[in-house]
Design a protein around this motif. Structure first.
Motif, PDB file in Angstrom:
ATOM      1  N   HIS A  84      36.678  25.325 -11.830  1.00  0.00           N
ATOM      2  CA  HIS A  84      35.832  25.201 -10.643  1.00  0.00           C
ATOM      3  C   HIS A  84      34.595  26.066 -10.833  1.00  0.00           C
ATOM      4  CE1 HIS A  84      34.642  24.550  -6.519  1.00  0.00           C
ATOM      5  NE2 HIS A  84      34.396  25.853  -6.431  1.00  0.00           N
ATOM      6  N   ILE A  85      33.424  25.458 -10.712  1.00  0.00           N
ATOM      7  CA  ILE A  85      32.145  26.163 -10.855  1.00  0.00           C
ATOM      8  C   ILE A  85      31.593  26.380  -9.451  1.00  0.00           C
ATOM      9  CG2 ILE A  85      29.855  26.107 -11.876  1.00  0.00           C
ATOM     10  CD1 ILE A  85      30.986  24.217 -14.014  1.00  0.00           C
ATOM     11  N   ALA A  86      31.600  27.645  -9.027  1.00  0.00           N
ATOM     12  CA  ALA A  86      31.306  27.956  -7.629  1.00  0.00           C
ATOM     13  C   ALA A  86      29.828  28.111  -7.326  1.00  0.00           C
ATOM     14  CB  ALA A  86      32.050  29.226  -7.217  1.00  0.00           C
ATOM     15  N   THR A  87      29.010  28.420  -8.339  1.00  0.00           N
ATOM     16  CA  THR A  87      27.598  28.711  -8.089  1.00  0.00           C
ATOM     17  C   THR A  87      26.713  28.017  -9.117  1.00  0.00           C
ATOM     18  OG1 THR A  87      27.810  30.730  -9.398  1.00  0.00           O
ATOM     19  CG2 THR A  87      28.065  30.950  -7.007  1.00  0.00           C
ATOM     20  N   GLU A  88      25.441  27.901  -8.770  1.00  0.00           N
ATOM     21  CA  GLU A  88      24.513  27.129  -9.592  1.00  0.00           C
ATOM     22  C   GLU A  88      23.611  28.005 -10.459  1.00  0.00           C
ATOM     23  OE1 GLU A  88      24.972  25.194  -5.422  1.00  0.00           O
ATOM     24  OE2 GLU A  88      24.460  27.190  -6.217  1.00  0.00           O
ATOM     25  N   GLY A  89      24.001  29.263 -10.693  1.00  0.00           N
ATOM     26  CA  GLY A  89      23.198  30.188 -11.475  1.00  0.00           C
ATOM     27  C   GLY A  89      23.452  30.089 -12.968  1.00  0.00           C
ATOM     28  N   PRO A  90      23.063  31.128 -13.735  1.00  0.00           N
ATOM     29  CA  PRO A  90      23.184  31.076 -15.197  1.00  0.00           C
ATOM     30  C   PRO A  90      24.603  30.804 -15.693  1.00  0.00           C
ATOM     31  CG  PRO A  90      21.780  32.898 -14.545  1.00  0.00           C
ATOM     32  CD  PRO A  90      22.350  32.342 -13.282  1.00  0.00           C
ATOM     33  N   LEU A  91      25.610  31.472 -15.133  1.00  0.00           N
ATOM     34  CA  LEU A  91      26.984  31.229 -15.579  1.00  0.00           C
ATOM     35  C   LEU A  91      27.424  29.816 -15.203  1.00  0.00           C
ATOM     36  CD1 LEU A  91      28.919  34.541 -14.839  1.00  0.00           C
ATOM     37  CD2 LEU A  91      28.158  33.642 -17.039  1.00  0.00           C
ATOM     38  N   GLY A  92      27.062  29.387 -14.006  1.00  0.00           N
ATOM     39  CA  GLY A  92      27.413  28.033 -13.599  1.00  0.00           C
ATOM     40  C   GLY A  92      26.803  26.987 -14.509  1.00  0.00           C
ATOM     41  N   LEU A  93      25.554  27.193 -14.890  1.00  0.00           N
ATOM     42  CA  LEU A  93      24.892  26.248 -15.786  1.00  0.00           C
ATOM     43  C   LEU A  93      25.583  26.168 -17.144  1.00  0.00           C
ATOM     44  CD1 LEU A  93      21.091  26.881 -15.155  1.00  0.00           C
ATOM     45  CD2 LEU A  93      22.253  24.661 -15.038  1.00  0.00           C
ATOM     46  N   LEU A  94      25.925  27.330 -17.701  1.00  0.00           N
ATOM     47  CA  LEU A  94      26.569  27.350 -19.021  1.00  0.00           C
ATOM     48  C   LEU A  94      27.963  26.738 -18.961  1.00  0.00           C
ATOM     49  CD1 LEU A  94      25.396  30.864 -20.220  1.00  0.00           C
ATOM     50  CD2 LEU A  94      24.675  28.656 -21.150  1.00  0.00           C
ATOM     51  N   ALA A  95      28.692  27.010 -17.892  1.00  0.00           N
ATOM     52  CA  ALA A  95      30.026  26.420 -17.751  1.00  0.00           C
ATOM     53  C   ALA A  95      29.934  24.910 -17.553  1.00  0.00           C
ATOM     54  CB  ALA A  95      30.755  27.064 -16.576  1.00  0.00           C
ATOM     55  N   ARG A  96      28.947  24.479 -16.789  1.00  0.00           N
ATOM     56  CA  ARG A  96      28.717  23.040 -16.581  1.00  0.00           C
ATOM     57  C   ARG A  96      28.481  22.348 -17.917  1.00  0.00           C
ATOM     58  NH1 ARG A  96      24.317  19.576 -16.090  1.00  0.00           N
ATOM     59  NH2 ARG A  96      24.329  18.098 -14.319  1.00  0.00           N
ATOM     60  N   GLN A  97      27.606  22.937 -18.750  1.00  0.00           N
ATOM     61  CA  GLN A  97      27.305  22.318 -20.034  1.00  0.00           C
ATOM     62  C   GLN A  97      28.518  22.312 -20.955  1.00  0.00           C
ATOM     63  OE1 GLN A  97      24.263  20.787 -20.553  1.00  0.00           O
ATOM     64  NE2 GLN A  97      25.510  19.868 -22.196  1.00  0.00           N
ATOM     65  N   TYR A  98      29.304  23.381 -20.917  1.00  0.00           N
ATOM     66  CA  TYR A  98      30.531  23.444 -21.715  1.00  0.00           C
ATOM     67  C   TYR A  98      31.448  22.259 -21.375  1.00  0.00           C
ATOM     68  CZ  TYR A  98      35.088  25.159 -23.364  1.00  0.00           C
ATOM     69  OH  TYR A  98      36.319  25.277 -23.976  1.00  0.00           O
ATOM     70  N   CYS A  99      31.626  22.022 -20.095  1.00  0.00           N
ATOM     71  CA  CYS A  99      32.513  20.926 -19.669  1.00  0.00           C
ATOM     72  C   CYS A  99      31.941  19.568 -20.075  1.00  0.00           C
ATOM     73  CB  CYS A  99      32.725  20.979 -18.162  1.00  0.00           C
ATOM     74  SG  CYS A  99      33.665  22.409 -17.598  1.00  0.00           S
ATOM     75  N   LEU A 100      30.648  19.397 -19.893  1.00  0.00           N
ATOM     76  CA  LEU A 100      30.044  18.120 -20.251  1.00  0.00           C
ATOM     77  C   LEU A 100      30.135  17.861 -21.754  1.00  0.00           C
ATOM     78  CD1 LEU A 100      26.856  18.182 -17.996  1.00  0.00           C
ATOM     79  CD2 LEU A 100      28.885  16.767 -17.694  1.00  0.00           C
ATOM     80  N   ASP A 101      29.921  18.898 -22.560  1.00  0.00           N
ATOM     81  CA  ASP A 101      29.983  18.736 -24.011  1.00  0.00           C
ATOM     82  C   ASP A 101      31.369  18.293 -24.466  1.00  0.00           C
ATOM     83  OD1 ASP A 101      27.352  19.491 -24.223  1.00  0.00           O
ATOM     84  OD2 ASP A 101      27.784  21.558 -24.837  1.00  0.00           O
ATOM     85  N   ARG A 102      32.391  18.700 -23.735  1.00  0.00           N
ATOM     86  CA  ARG A 102      33.780  18.402 -24.132  1.00  0.00           C
ATOM     87  C   ARG A 102      34.428  17.340 -23.252  1.00  0.00           C
ATOM     88  NH1 ARG A 102      31.872  23.037 -25.129  1.00  0.00           N
ATOM     89  NH2 ARG A 102      32.445  24.287 -26.974  1.00  0.00           N
ATOM     90  N   GLU A 103      33.617  16.736 -22.366  1.00  0.00           N
ATOM     91  CA  GLU A 103      34.087  15.685 -21.459  1.00  0.00           C
ATOM     92  C   GLU A 103      35.273  16.167 -20.630  1.00  0.00           C
ATOM     93  OE1 GLU A 103      34.685  12.027 -23.527  1.00  0.00           O
ATOM     94  OE2 GLU A 103      32.591  11.859 -24.128  1.00  0.00           O
ATOM     95  N   LEU A 104      35.143  17.383 -20.098  1.00  0.00           N
ATOM     96  CA  LEU A 104      36.163  17.942 -19.219  1.00  0.00           C
ATOM     97  C   LEU A 104      35.730  17.751 -17.770  1.00  0.00           C
ATOM     98  CD1 LEU A 104      36.843  21.355 -21.014  1.00  0.00           C
ATOM     99  CD2 LEU A 104      38.065  19.183 -21.299  1.00  0.00           C
ATOM    100  N   ALA A 105      36.657  17.348 -16.940  1.00  0.00           N
ATOM    101  CA  ALA A 105      36.355  17.219 -15.515  1.00  0.00           C
ATOM    102  C   ALA A 105      36.319  18.606 -14.870  1.00  0.00           C
ATOM    103  CB  ALA A 105      37.406  16.350 -14.831  1.00  0.00           C
ATOM    104  N   PHE A 106      35.478  18.767 -13.870  1.00  0.00           N
ATOM    105  CA  PHE A 106      35.400  20.035 -13.145  1.00  0.00           C
ATOM    106  C   PHE A 106      34.918  19.774 -11.725  1.00  0.00           C
ATOM    107  CE2 PHE A 106      31.272  19.269 -15.016  1.00  0.00           C
ATOM    108  CZ  PHE A 106      30.351  19.675 -14.062  1.00  0.00           C
ATOM    109  N   THR A 107      35.132  20.737 -10.860  1.00  0.00           N
ATOM    110  CA  THR A 107      34.647  20.663  -9.485  1.00  0.00           C
ATOM    111  C   THR A 107      33.609  21.753  -9.267  1.00  0.00           C
ATOM    112  OG1 THR A 107      36.479  22.065  -8.741  1.00  0.00           O
ATOM    113  CG2 THR A 107      36.760  19.667  -8.548  1.00  0.00           C
ATOM    114  N   THR A 108      32.798  21.571  -8.224  1.00  0.00           N
ATOM    115  CA  THR A 108      31.819  22.582  -7.838  1.00  0.00           C
ATOM    116  C   THR A 108      31.936  22.813  -6.332  1.00  0.00           C
ATOM    117  OG1 THR A 108      30.086  20.920  -7.448  1.00  0.00           O
ATOM    118  CG2 THR A 108      30.198  21.915  -9.656  1.00  0.00           C
TER     119      THR A 108
END
Length: 348
Positions: A84-108
Motif C-alpha cells: 500500500h502506497i500511502a503518499t505521493e512523494g518521493p518514496l511513493g513515486l519510487l515504490a509505484r515504479q517498482y511495482c509497475l516494473d514488476r507488474e505487481l498490484a498495489f493500492t494507494t
C-alpha cells in the motif's frame, strides 16, 4: 472482521512519518497496531531510512533522498503479500515504479489536498497538481479515500477506482470526564487542535467575535505570526497522550475552521471526549458530523460556535463512538490487493 483471515505480510510506503505529527501519521500508526494485534506482519517504508531535506516554507515536513536501488532492495526484502502506497512523494513515486516494473498490484490512498496546499504557498495552478495526483493514483488497483464527499469530488476530477476507508479514534484515551484545564480562564473555552499552518485556516477561528477564551493546541510555521496577531489567544504548542485527552474534555467546543481537510481526525477525538464541534459545511466535517446533535455546521463559523455551545456532550460522545480504529483497520485490510493478483493492465 479480518481476524479470521490467514496472517498476511503488509508493506505500507509513506513519505509522512515521525517526527511529523499529523492525521496521516496517526492513521497509519493506529491501523498498524490493530493489524499487528490481529496477527498480521506489518512493515513500513518511511523517510527514517534515508537522508532527508526540509520542504521550503514547511521544515517540519522532510522529503526523502532515497534511491531507486535502495527502495527496491527494501521492498524486495519484505516480500509483502500486499503493498500500500500511502503518499505521493518521493518514496511513493519510487515504490509505484517498482511495482509497475514488476507488474505487481498495489493500492494507494488519498489523504491530503496537496493541490490546495501548494497553491497557498506557490503560484502553481491547482489543475496541474491534480493532474499529477490523478496520474499517480491511476496505476493503483484501487485508491482509498476517507469520506463519501471527497470520493465524489475526486470522481468529478477524473479519479477512478475509489473505495472508502474511514478513520477512527482511541476511545480509551479520548473519553468524557471532569474539567481539569482552563479553570482560571473565562468561559466558554473554545479549542482548536492541529498544525498551525495556512491550510488550517486558524485565522478564521481567532478572528471570531465571540465571548470566552480561544485556545490553540499544536505547532507549525504560522504559530509565531498568529501569536503576535492574536495576543489574547492561548497557544499551548503540541500536547500528547493523556494530557491531550484532558484538554479535549476541558473544552466547551472544538472549532474546526479548515476548508481543505479530507477528514479531520481531531473532530472524532473531540466527539469521543464528549466535546461538540463547530465547523464549516465542507468535505470532512460534512461527513463526520452527520448527526446535528454532535456538532454544528454553518458558513458563518461564529453561528456554528453558538449552536455547538447548546449541544449535549452525551450526544457528542455517542456519535464519536462510531469511529473506531478496529473498523478503520478492517476497511483498510479489505481494500488491499494481493501483489500477484490478476488485475487490469496498470498504466505508468
Amino acid at each position: 472482521m479480518f481476524r479470521s483471515t490467514p496472517s498476511r505480510r503488509i508493506l505500507i510506503v509513506t513519505d509522512a512519518w515521525r517526527p511529523q505529527i499529523n492525521g496521516v501519521v496517526r492513521t497509519l500508526e493506529s491501523i498498524g497496531r490493530v493489524l499487528q494485534a490481529a496477527g498480521h506482519d506489518l512493515h513500513y517504508l518511511t523517510p527514517q531510512r534515508f537522508w532527508t531535506l526540509p520542504v521550503p516554507t514547511y521544515p517540519e515536513i522532510r522529503l526523502s533522498l532515497a534511491t531507486r536501488r535502495a527502495v527496491a532492495r527494501h521492498i524486495g526484502m519484505v516480500a509483502a503479500d500486499h503493498i500500500h502506497i500511502a503518499t505521493e512523494g518521493p518514496l511513493g513515486l519510487l515504490a509505484r515504479q517498482y511495482c509497475l516494473d514488476r507488474e505487481l498490484a498495489f493500492t494507494t490512498s488519498f489523504h491530503t489536498r496537496f493541490a490546495e496546499y501548494l497553491a497557498m504557498r506557490m503560484p502553481v495552478p491547482q489543475p496541474w497538481t491534480y493532474g499529477y495526483l490523478r496520474w499517480f493514483h491511476s496505476a493503483a488497483t484501487r485508491t482509498m479515500v476517507p469520506t463519501p464527499s471527497l470520493r465524489q469530488d475526486l470522481l468529478d476530477k477524473g479519479f477512478r477506482n475509489l473505495t472508502l476507508w474511514s478513520r477512527g479514534v482511541d476511545g480509551e484515551r479520548f473519553h468524557p470526564g471532569s474539567k481539569t484545564w482552563f479553570t482560571d480562564l473565562p468561559r466558554p473555552h473554545l479549542l482548536h487542535v492541529g498544525r498551525v499552518a495556512a491550510e488550517k485556516n486558524i485565522g478564521a477561528f481567532l478572528e471570531l467575535d465571540v465571548r470566552g477564551t480561544k485556545i490553540v493546541v499544536g505547532d507549525g510555521p504560522d504559530r509565531l505570526r498568529l501569536m503576535r496577531a492574536f495576543p489574547d489567544a492561548v497557544f499551548l504548542g503540541y500536547r500528547h497522550g493523556e494530557e491531550l485527552g484532558a484538554i479535549y474534555r476541558s473544552a466547551d467546543v472544538l472549532v474546526f475552521p479548515s476548508l481543505t481537510d479530507t477528514f479531520g481526525n481531531v473532530i472524532a477525538e473531540a466527539l469521543a471526549s464528549g466535546t461538540p464541534v463547530a465547523a464549516f459545511p465542507v468535505t470532512g466535517p460534512l461527513d463526520v458530523l452527520s448527526d446535528p446533535k454532535a456538532g454544528a455546521l454553518d458558513a458563518d463559523l461564529g453561528q456554528a460556535v453558538l449552536r455547538a455551545l447548546t449541544l449535549d456532550r452525551a450526544d457528542a460522545r455517542a456519535h464519536g463512538e462510531r469511529f473506531t480504529w478496529e473498523v478503520s483497520a478492517a476497511q483498510f485490510f479489505q481494500a488491499l490487493e494481493p501483489v500477484l493478483a490478476p488485475s487490469r493492465k496498470m498504466r505508468a
